[in-house]
Scaffold this motif. Structure first.
Motif, PDB file in Angstrom:
ATOM      1  N   SER A  14     -25.211 -22.412 -23.071  1.00  0.00           N
ATOM      2  CA  SER A  14     -24.036 -21.669 -23.505  1.00  0.00           C
ATOM      3  C   SER A  14     -24.477 -20.270 -23.923  1.00  0.00           C
ATOM      4  CB  SER A  14     -23.358 -22.393 -24.668  1.00  0.00           C
ATOM      5  OG  SER A  14     -22.195 -21.721 -25.084  1.00  0.00           O
ATOM      6  N   ILE A  15     -23.951 -19.245 -23.236  1.00  0.00           N
ATOM      7  CA  ILE A  15     -24.321 -17.859 -23.525  1.00  0.00           C
ATOM      8  C   ILE A  15     -23.153 -17.181 -24.216  1.00  0.00           C
ATOM      9  CG2 ILE A  15     -24.997 -15.636 -22.558  1.00  0.00           C
ATOM     10  CD1 ILE A  15     -25.712 -18.784 -20.615  1.00  0.00           C
ATOM     11  N   LEU A  16     -23.361 -16.731 -25.438  1.00  0.00           N
ATOM     12  CA  LEU A  16     -22.304 -16.122 -26.228  1.00  0.00           C
ATOM     13  C   LEU A  16     -21.979 -14.730 -25.721  1.00  0.00           C
ATOM     14  CD1 LEU A  16     -23.475 -17.162 -29.821  1.00  0.00           C
ATOM     15  CD2 LEU A  16     -21.651 -18.196 -28.438  1.00  0.00           C
ATOM     16  N   PRO A  17     -20.750 -14.252 -25.947  1.00  0.00           N
ATOM     17  CA  PRO A  17     -20.392 -12.885 -25.550  1.00  0.00           C
ATOM     18  C   PRO A  17     -21.322 -11.873 -26.208  1.00  0.00           C
ATOM     19  CG  PRO A  17     -18.438 -14.122 -26.182  1.00  0.00           C
ATOM     20  CD  PRO A  17     -19.611 -14.961 -26.554  1.00  0.00           C
ATOM     21  N   GLY A  18     -21.708 -10.856 -25.440  1.00  0.00           N
ATOM     22  CA  GLY A  18     -22.583  -9.823 -25.968  1.00  0.00           C
ATOM     23  C   GLY A  18     -24.048 -10.205 -25.979  1.00  0.00           C
ATOM     24  N   THR A  19     -24.400 -11.319 -25.325  1.00  0.00           N
ATOM     25  CA  THR A  19     -25.797 -11.744 -25.286  1.00  0.00           C
ATOM     26  C   THR A  19     -26.230 -11.963 -23.841  1.00  0.00           C
ATOM     27  OG1 THR A  19     -25.331 -14.129 -25.440  1.00  0.00           O
ATOM     28  CG2 THR A  19     -25.523 -12.895 -27.504  1.00  0.00           C
ATOM     29  N   ARG A  20     -27.518 -12.146 -23.659  1.00  0.00           N
ATOM     30  CA  ARG A  20     -28.072 -12.426 -22.340  1.00  0.00           C
ATOM     31  C   ARG A  20     -29.196 -13.449 -22.484  1.00  0.00           C
ATOM     32  NH1 ARG A  20     -30.160  -6.667 -20.352  1.00  0.00           N
ATOM     33  NH2 ARG A  20     -31.166  -7.899 -18.719  1.00  0.00           N
ATOM     34  N   ARG A  21     -29.397 -14.208 -21.415  1.00  0.00           N
ATOM     35  CA  ARG A  21     -30.361 -15.302 -21.518  1.00  0.00           C
ATOM     36  C   ARG A  21     -30.760 -15.765 -20.121  1.00  0.00           C
ATOM     37  NH1 ARG A  21     -28.900 -21.136 -24.333  1.00  0.00           N
ATOM     38  NH2 ARG A  21     -30.737 -22.301 -23.639  1.00  0.00           N
ATOM     39  N   THR A  22     -32.025 -16.176 -19.980  1.00  0.00           N
ATOM     40  CA  THR A  22     -32.499 -16.799 -18.754  1.00  0.00           C
ATOM     41  C   THR A  22     -32.365 -18.312 -18.896  1.00  0.00           C
ATOM     42  OG1 THR A  22     -34.045 -15.012 -18.258  1.00  0.00           O
ATOM     43  CG2 THR A  22     -34.451 -17.136 -17.198  1.00  0.00           C
ATOM     44  N   VAL A  23     -31.690 -18.913 -17.937  1.00  0.00           N
ATOM     45  CA  VAL A  23     -31.429 -20.353 -17.952  1.00  0.00           C
ATOM     46  C   VAL A  23     -32.183 -21.000 -16.792  1.00  0.00           C
ATOM     47  CG1 VAL A  23     -29.660 -22.143 -17.814  1.00  0.00           C
ATOM     48  CG2 VAL A  23     -29.156 -19.966 -18.957  1.00  0.00           C
ATOM     49  N   ASP A  24     -32.945 -22.028 -17.083  1.00  0.00           N
ATOM     50  CA  ASP A  24     -33.704 -22.757 -16.064  1.00  0.00           C
ATOM     51  C   ASP A  24     -32.964 -24.045 -15.720  1.00  0.00           C
ATOM     52  OD1 ASP A  24     -35.773 -20.854 -16.096  1.00  0.00           O
ATOM     53  OD2 ASP A  24     -36.695 -21.809 -17.837  1.00  0.00           O
ATOM     54  N   ILE A  25     -32.426 -24.095 -14.504  1.00  0.00           N
ATOM     55  CA  ILE A  25     -31.645 -25.246 -14.060  1.00  0.00           C
ATOM     56  C   ILE A  25     -32.544 -26.138 -13.210  1.00  0.00           C
ATOM     57  CG2 ILE A  25     -29.554 -25.967 -12.853  1.00  0.00           C
ATOM     58  CD1 ILE A  25     -28.560 -23.033 -13.224  1.00  0.00           C
ATOM     59  N   PRO A  26     -32.776 -27.380 -13.593  1.00  0.00           N
ATOM     60  CA  PRO A  26     -33.692 -28.250 -12.845  1.00  0.00           C
ATOM     61  C   PRO A  26     -33.256 -28.435 -11.395  1.00  0.00           C
ATOM     62  CG  PRO A  26     -33.179 -29.206 -14.987  1.00  0.00           C
ATOM     63  CD  PRO A  26     -32.233 -28.054 -14.786  1.00  0.00           C
ATOM     64  N   VAL A  27     -34.219 -28.322 -10.481  1.00  0.00           N
ATOM     65  CA  VAL A  27     -33.974 -28.534  -9.058  1.00  0.00           C
ATOM     66  C   VAL A  27     -34.636 -29.817  -8.586  1.00  0.00           C
ATOM     67  CG1 VAL A  27     -34.370 -27.649  -6.720  1.00  0.00           C
ATOM     68  CG2 VAL A  27     -33.739 -26.075  -8.562  1.00  0.00           C
ATOM     69  N   MET A  64     -11.593 -12.570 -28.709  1.00  0.00           N
ATOM     70  CA  MET A  64     -13.013 -12.860 -28.503  1.00  0.00           C
ATOM     71  C   MET A  64     -13.178 -13.718 -27.253  1.00  0.00           C
ATOM     72  SD  MET A  64     -15.949 -12.237 -29.898  1.00  0.00           S
ATOM     73  CE  MET A  64     -17.659 -12.832 -29.955  1.00  0.00           C
ATOM     74  N   ARG A  65     -14.103 -13.317 -26.377  1.00  0.00           N
ATOM     75  CA  ARG A  65     -14.351 -14.078 -25.165  1.00  0.00           C
ATOM     76  C   ARG A  65     -15.002 -15.416 -25.488  1.00  0.00           C
ATOM     77  NH1 ARG A  65     -17.596 -11.480 -20.557  1.00  0.00           N
ATOM     78  NH2 ARG A  65     -16.302 -12.873 -19.301  1.00  0.00           N
ATOM     79  N   GLN A  66     -14.803 -16.340 -24.565  1.00  0.00           N
ATOM     80  CA  GLN A  66     -15.472 -17.627 -24.678  1.00  0.00           C
ATOM     81  C   GLN A  66     -16.922 -17.492 -24.220  1.00  0.00           C
ATOM     82  OE1 GLN A  66     -14.031 -20.529 -25.886  1.00  0.00           O
ATOM     83  NE2 GLN A  66     -12.336 -19.158 -26.416  1.00  0.00           N
ATOM     84  N   ALA A  67     -17.749 -18.407 -24.676  1.00  0.00           N
ATOM     85  CA  ALA A  67     -19.131 -18.449 -24.212  1.00  0.00           C
ATOM     86  C   ALA A  67     -19.152 -18.802 -22.722  1.00  0.00           C
ATOM     87  CB  ALA A  67     -19.924 -19.463 -25.018  1.00  0.00           C
ATOM     88  N   PHE A  68     -20.188 -18.368 -22.036  1.00  0.00           N
ATOM     89  CA  PHE A  68     -20.349 -18.660 -20.614  1.00  0.00           C
ATOM     90  C   PHE A  68     -21.250 -19.875 -20.471  1.00  0.00           C
ATOM     91  CE2 PHE A  68     -22.101 -18.121 -16.345  1.00  0.00           C
ATOM     92  CZ  PHE A  68     -20.953 -17.837 -15.610  1.00  0.00           C
ATOM     93  N   GLU A  69     -20.750 -20.876 -19.785  1.00  0.00           N
ATOM     94  CA  GLU A  69     -21.494 -22.128 -19.630  1.00  0.00           C
ATOM     95  C   GLU A  69     -22.128 -22.196 -18.243  1.00  0.00           C
ATOM     96  OE1 GLU A  69     -21.676 -24.185 -22.178  1.00  0.00           O
ATOM     97  OE2 GLU A  69     -20.183 -23.134 -23.430  1.00  0.00           O
ATOM     98  N   VAL A 125     -28.423 -14.522 -17.153  1.00  0.00           N
ATOM     99  CA  VAL A 125     -26.995 -14.280 -17.359  1.00  0.00           C
ATOM    100  C   VAL A 125     -26.807 -13.194 -18.409  1.00  0.00           C
ATOM    101  CG1 VAL A 125     -24.789 -15.297 -18.023  1.00  0.00           C
ATOM    102  CG2 VAL A 125     -26.484 -16.681 -16.796  1.00  0.00           C
ATOM    103  N   VAL A 126     -26.058 -12.149 -18.040  1.00  0.00           N
ATOM    104  CA  VAL A 126     -25.638 -11.115 -18.980  1.00  0.00           C
ATOM    105  C   VAL A 126     -24.142 -11.313 -19.187  1.00  0.00           C
ATOM    106  CG1 VAL A 126     -25.560  -8.655 -19.500  1.00  0.00           C
ATOM    107  CG2 VAL A 126     -27.407  -9.564 -18.053  1.00  0.00           C
ATOM    108  N   HIS A 127     -23.761 -11.763 -20.383  1.00  0.00           N
ATOM    109  CA  HIS A 127     -22.361 -12.092 -20.670  1.00  0.00           C
ATOM    110  C   HIS A 127     -21.803 -11.038 -21.614  1.00  0.00           C
ATOM    111  CE1 HIS A 127     -18.839 -14.512 -20.793  1.00  0.00           C
ATOM    112  NE2 HIS A 127     -18.998 -14.963 -22.034  1.00  0.00           N
ATOM    113  N   GLY A 128     -20.971 -10.135 -21.064  1.00  0.00           N
ATOM    114  CA  GLY A 128     -20.466  -9.014 -21.840  1.00  0.00           C
ATOM    115  C   GLY A 128     -19.521  -9.417 -22.958  1.00  0.00           C
ATOM    116  N   ARG A 129     -19.412  -8.539 -23.933  1.00  0.00           N
ATOM    117  CA  ARG A 129     -18.472  -8.784 -25.038  1.00  0.00           C
ATOM    118  C   ARG A 129     -17.025  -8.716 -24.563  1.00  0.00           C
ATOM    119  NH1 ARG A 129     -20.639  -8.795 -30.050  1.00  0.00           N
ATOM    120  NH2 ARG A 129     -22.766  -7.967 -30.286  1.00  0.00           N
TER     121      ARG A 129
END
Length: 345
Positions: free
Chosen positions: A11-24, A1-6, A39-43
């Motif tokens: 934290s984006i889990l494998p097989g999921t996708r999410r829009t992340v807002d990083i403060p500027v 199982m892949r690790q989550a993408f940070e 972020v699209v983080h494949g399984r």
């Protein structure tokens, strides 16, 4: 199982996708500004690739390319990780300006600094949160305001890996161009990240052919890297032309510009490209091609001053091959059914 993408504290889990807002930063009226990344983080494991757009706030075509890319169903079975940032320079995007509020060109401020100017801080944030996590990237641009570009990939002459990916991308033209100090491409290259620079269309405008070429090219690169399958990926019947030199033909005088040739046209030495007249029609100067080549960019503003850049011409080894190549690749994009809205949404 892949690790989550940070990324950006998320934290984006494998097989999921999410829009992340990083403060500027925060605007002067206390409105927060973020660097928003999808972020699209494949399984399954694979390369990590970024697609960025809007480093220049008035170059909006990249945002539309990213929007269409993220609607492609094949991303549901992605191998590896895709980070898509449709608007890097939100300040310029909101103001329809190339620059940041401090009048700096963000694409001359990389790799940036956490304690520098606003541009330097934004550049540093993009490098830290996105570029440094990736193996390869595609940076989307258009011509500046009042100009338009034929779809093209820019690479360095000595970068053979980028040259291979550029051929995979399949734009009509691959143009050799030196890396500029402070650019995202140069900063990423220094860290071992290969970046393709895509140039197409006009500032503050959408161009359908340029959008399709951008989406098709990104899909081809994803497929080549093993991140998506071949199903639904447009295949180019022709091969991109690798062109090594180019120059601008400039206005011989100020006045009103009438254009006779367009981007993608193959021209010959001595051919009349346009005419510049005074408002009374009493004096007229012809704009003439000084080399054989293909028009890869041109001015669209009909009011010009003496010395303004009017036609960007890249030398071609054969005008006949150039004409055939552009026609084949253009017809491929015009006929590609994957780009119909009902198909990709």
């Amino acid at each position: 199982m892949r690790q989550a993408f940070e990324i950006g504290g998320a934290s984006i889990l494998p097989g999921t996708r999410r829009t992340v807002d990083i403060p500027v930063s925060v605007l002067s009226d206390h409105t927060p500004v973020t660097l928003s990344a999808h972020v699209v983080h494949g399984r399954r494991g694979g390369p990590t690739m970024f697609v960025t757009a809007g480093i220049h706030g008035d170059e909006v075509i990249g945002a539309e390319i990213v929007r269409r890319l993220l609607a492609i169903k094949a991303l549901g079975s992605l191998k590896g990780t895709l980070i898509a940032v449709p608007i890097v320079n939100a300040f310029g995007f909101l103001n329809q300006s190339r620059y940041l509020p401090d009048r700096r060109d963000l694409n001359r401020c990389f790799p940036g600094s956490p304690k520098g100017s606003l541009a330097a801080r934004l550049a540093h944030l993009l490098m830290r949160e996105v570029v440094d996590r990736c193996d390869v990237g595609i940076d989307l641009h258009s011509a500046a305001v009042h100009r338009t570009n034929l779809p093209q990939i820019r690479i360095s002459a000595e970068d053979h890996d980028a040259a291979r990916l550029a051929r995979v991308f399949g734009a009509p033209v691959v143009l050799q161009s030196s890396q500029r100090d402070g650019s995202l491409r140069a900063a990423a290259s220094d860290r071992g990240v290969k970046v393709l620079l895509y140039e197409a269309g006009e500032g503050l405008r959408f161009d359908e052919l340029a959008v399709r070429a951008g989406v098709a090219g990104i899909l081809r690169v994803l497929n080549d890297l093993g991140m998506i399958g071949a199903r639904g990926v447009p295949r180019a019947r022709g091969q991109s032309m690798l062109l090594k030199t180019s120059h601008w033909v400039r206005a011989p005088s100020g006045g009103l510009l009438r254009v006779f040739r367009d981007t993608g046209d193959v021209v010959s030495t001595g051919e009349v490209l346009a005419a510049v007249s005074d408002p009374f029609g009493e004096r007229e100067r012809e704009v003439v091609a000084t080399v054989d080549g293909i028009v890869v960019g041109r001015a669209v503003m009909p009011i010009v001053n003496e010395g303004d850049a009017l036609f960007h011409i890249a030398r071609t080894p054969s005008n006949k091959i150039a004409e055939d190549t552009v026609e084949i690749l253009r017809s491929d994009l015009e006929d590609a059914p994957i780009f119909d809205e009902d198909e990709i949404i």
